[in-house]
Design an enzyme around this catalytic site. Structure first.
Site, PDB file in Angstrom:
ATOM      1  N   GLU A  16       1.865   0.968   6.188  1.00 22.19           N
ATOM      2  CA  GLU A  16       1.427   2.034   6.827  1.00 22.19           C
ATOM      3  C   GLU A  16      -0.192   1.557   6.987  1.00 22.19           C
ATOM      4  O   GLU A  16      -0.868   2.216   5.943  1.00 22.19           O
ATOM      5  CB  GLU A  16       1.487   3.483   6.783  1.00 22.19           C
ATOM      6  CG  GLU A  16       1.146   4.490   7.960  1.00 22.19           C
ATOM      7  CD  GLU A  16      -0.276   4.684   7.793  1.00 22.19           C
ATOM      8  OE1 GLU A  16      -1.167   4.010   8.267  1.00 22.19           O
ATOM      9  OE2 GLU A  16      -0.589   5.714   7.352  1.00 22.19           O
ATOM     10  N   GLY A  46       0.922  -1.111   0.118  1.00 21.86           N
ATOM     11  CA  GLY A  46      -0.137  -0.168   0.031  1.00 21.86           C
ATOM     12  C   GLY A  46       0.884   1.337  -0.139  1.00 21.86           C
ATOM     13  O   GLY A  46       0.607   2.165   0.888  1.00 21.86           O
ATOM     14  N   GLU A  66     -10.648  -0.347   7.936  1.00 21.76           N
ATOM     15  CA  GLU A  66     -10.248  -0.318   6.833  1.00 21.76           C
ATOM     16  C   GLU A  66      -9.916  -1.665   6.358  1.00 21.76           C
ATOM     17  O   GLU A  66      -9.741  -2.320   5.533  1.00 21.76           O
ATOM     18  CB  GLU A  66      -9.134   0.613   6.220  1.00 21.76           C
ATOM     19  CG  GLU A  66      -9.658   1.874   6.149  1.00 21.76           C
ATOM     20  CD  GLU A  66      -8.325   2.927   5.589  1.00 21.76           C
ATOM     21  OE1 GLU A  66      -7.762   2.364   4.535  1.00 21.76           O
ATOM     22  OE2 GLU A  66      -8.384   4.014   5.974  1.00 21.76           O
TER      23      GLU A  66
END
Length: 476
Positions: free
Chosen positions: A161, A96, A170
């Site tokens: 992160e 990500g 999430e």
């Protein structure tokens, strides 16, 4: 990942994707779903992921929040730089990567190869950023989901992160665990290495005054019928944009979830319950609880200390067997001894990222769970608590939270027979049964997670009896 902020006038309403989307809160007690993560449908998940990744590609405000968050970004920078020899020549996987800042940190720290994985359209921007910063020869930007990732080699270090509101919102942690299991070498590092979710009771007088008490009388008009609606509107979900100071915390922090990212499993994070008892640290009005997380990063100090100690032992051994070495090696011994002392001093230090009320404010803010009634508490009381978090089985990037609290009687049992009077002074019968468990986490029954409060207060063991139980969708 970042926790999007909203306008102060609406602290409980979910902000735009990806942090959440406008949604109807789950109704009734079925909002708490055991084993929820295993039941979501693939079509629903694909639709959510498309919305989620589109937001990260299109909304630059999300990236602005993250990059300008000094505590967040500096923690990763110092952690990566602090790896020293461990990262030089290593292969790194950034899950990500977003705009690619962590990948650039790794490249500049000496990584041989960095694989920067980004599922959103931001990957094309990240590629340009690598080229502009002269690291395109080291960093390979891969525009794909972690589930579809194919690498030519295993990696030495995995960095991401992934943290969201209340740590797990999430569900980006799922991709991190998948990448770890598929691509991280045995004995490899995960950054952050440990992630903890904490909670503590809070007093929120100013928030309560502006969001609840103001409705009791407006311009000389009794607006109290709007109080229940105000509570639902402003306190129906976790509040993420109302920073508090440390003096708002009225009890010791409690560790709710402790994740070793080298070994944590999906089952550890999807559904969990924690029960505890605590004493308030001062007399206060209890309004609910604050949640925060603490992430810690590995450093290279232990490895360095071991290497220097070995060198020192070799030199001392040589000094014992050779007079000439003793004459020439004195300065070397002193230098090594100084390095040992320096490494020993540094070994007690580690890089930490905290969103607690005692730490510098981050873009995650302070996550508040506010009850529908407030209660007077004091240090002579024992307060029983139960915190429950379950992954939403239909919207797996979302969670359902439930918080319960009640005073404990002299026998160490939670008291729920009697409830305090509501703000309007009218006594109501609570529809919620069951209490925060003792150390054995006893079972509970009952229905109704959002009903406010109840019957007139009575004294139990010298303290008022009350019981709070509330469901908080995060966000769907």
């Amino acid at each position: 990942m970042e926790a999007m902020m909203e306008e102060p006038s609406a602290p409980a309403q979910p902000p735009p994707p990806p942090r959440s989307a406008e949604a109807t809160p789950a109704s009734g007690p079925e909002g708490i779903m055991e084993g929820g993560g295993a039941e979501h449908g693939h079509d629903s998940v694909d639709a959510q992921d498309e919305e989620y990744f589109e937001a990260y590609a299109e909304d630059l405000y999300i990236h602005e929040q993250m990059l300008t968050d000094e505590p967040r970004t500096s923690a990763y920078l110092h952690a990566i730089q602090g790896l020293g020899e461990r990262i030089r020549g290593a292969v790194v996987l950034d899950v990500g990567c977003g705009t690619g800042v962590l990948s650039i940190f790794a490249a500049r720290a000496g990584a041989r190869r960095v694989y920067a994985v980004e599922a959103s359209g931001m990957a094309s921007v990240a590629q340009e950023v690598m080229e502009k910063n002269g690291v395109a020869g080291v960093v390979s930007v891969l525009n794909c989901r972690v589930e579809d990732l194919v690498l030519p080699e295993e990696v030495d270090i995995l960095v991401s992160e992934w943290m969201g509101t209340a740590l797990v919102f999430e569900s980006m942690w799922e991709g991190v665990l998948l990448a770890r299991d598929r691509w991280l070498k045995m004995g490899g590092l995960v950054l952050p290495a440990r992630a903890q979710l904490w909670g503590a009771p809070v007093e929120l007088e100013s928030l309560w005054a502006t969001k609840v008490n103001m409705w009791k009388e407006v311009w000389g008009i009794d607006m109290s019928p709007l109080v229940p609606r105000a509570k639902e509107r402003f306190f129906g979900r976790p509040i993420i944009n109302h920073p508090i100071t440390a003096d708002a915390v009225v009890g010791p922090g409690e560790l709710l979830l402790d994740l070793d990212m080298a070994s944590a499993t999906k089952e550890d994070i999807e559904d969990f319950t924690h029960v505890w008892t605590t004493k308030p640290t001062r007399r206060a009005t209890l309004h609910g609880a604050v949640l925060w997380f603490v992430c810690s990063f590995p450093n290279n100090v232990e490895e360095r200390l071991h290497r220097v100690e070995e060198q020192l032992e070799q030199v001392l051994s040589a000094l014992e067997t050779s007079a000439a070495a003793a004459h020439d090696g004195g300065g070397h011994v002193k230098a090594l001894q100084a390095e040992v002392m320096e490494a020993q001093a540094a070994s007690v230090e580690h890089v930490e990222l905290s969103t607690s009320p005692w730490a510098a404010l981050t873009h995650w803010g302070h996550n508040l769970l506010v009850f529908d009634s407030c209660h007077q508490i004091g240090p002579e009381q024992d307060i029983g608590w139960k915190f429950q978090m379950n992954r939403n089985r239909h919207f797996p990037r979302h969670y359902h939270l439930k918080l319960e609290a009640s005073p404990m009687d002299t026998g160490g049992n939670a008291v729920d027979e009697v409830q305090p009077a509501s703000e309007t002074g009218v006594a109501h019968q609570s529809v919620t049964a069951g209490v925060p468990g003792d150390s054995h986490d006893q079972q509970r029954t009952g229905s109704g997670d959002t009903e406010v409060a109840a019957a007139g207060a009575q004294s139990v063991g010298g303290a008022q009896s009350w019981f709070e139980s509330k469901f908080f969708p995060l966000w769907r």
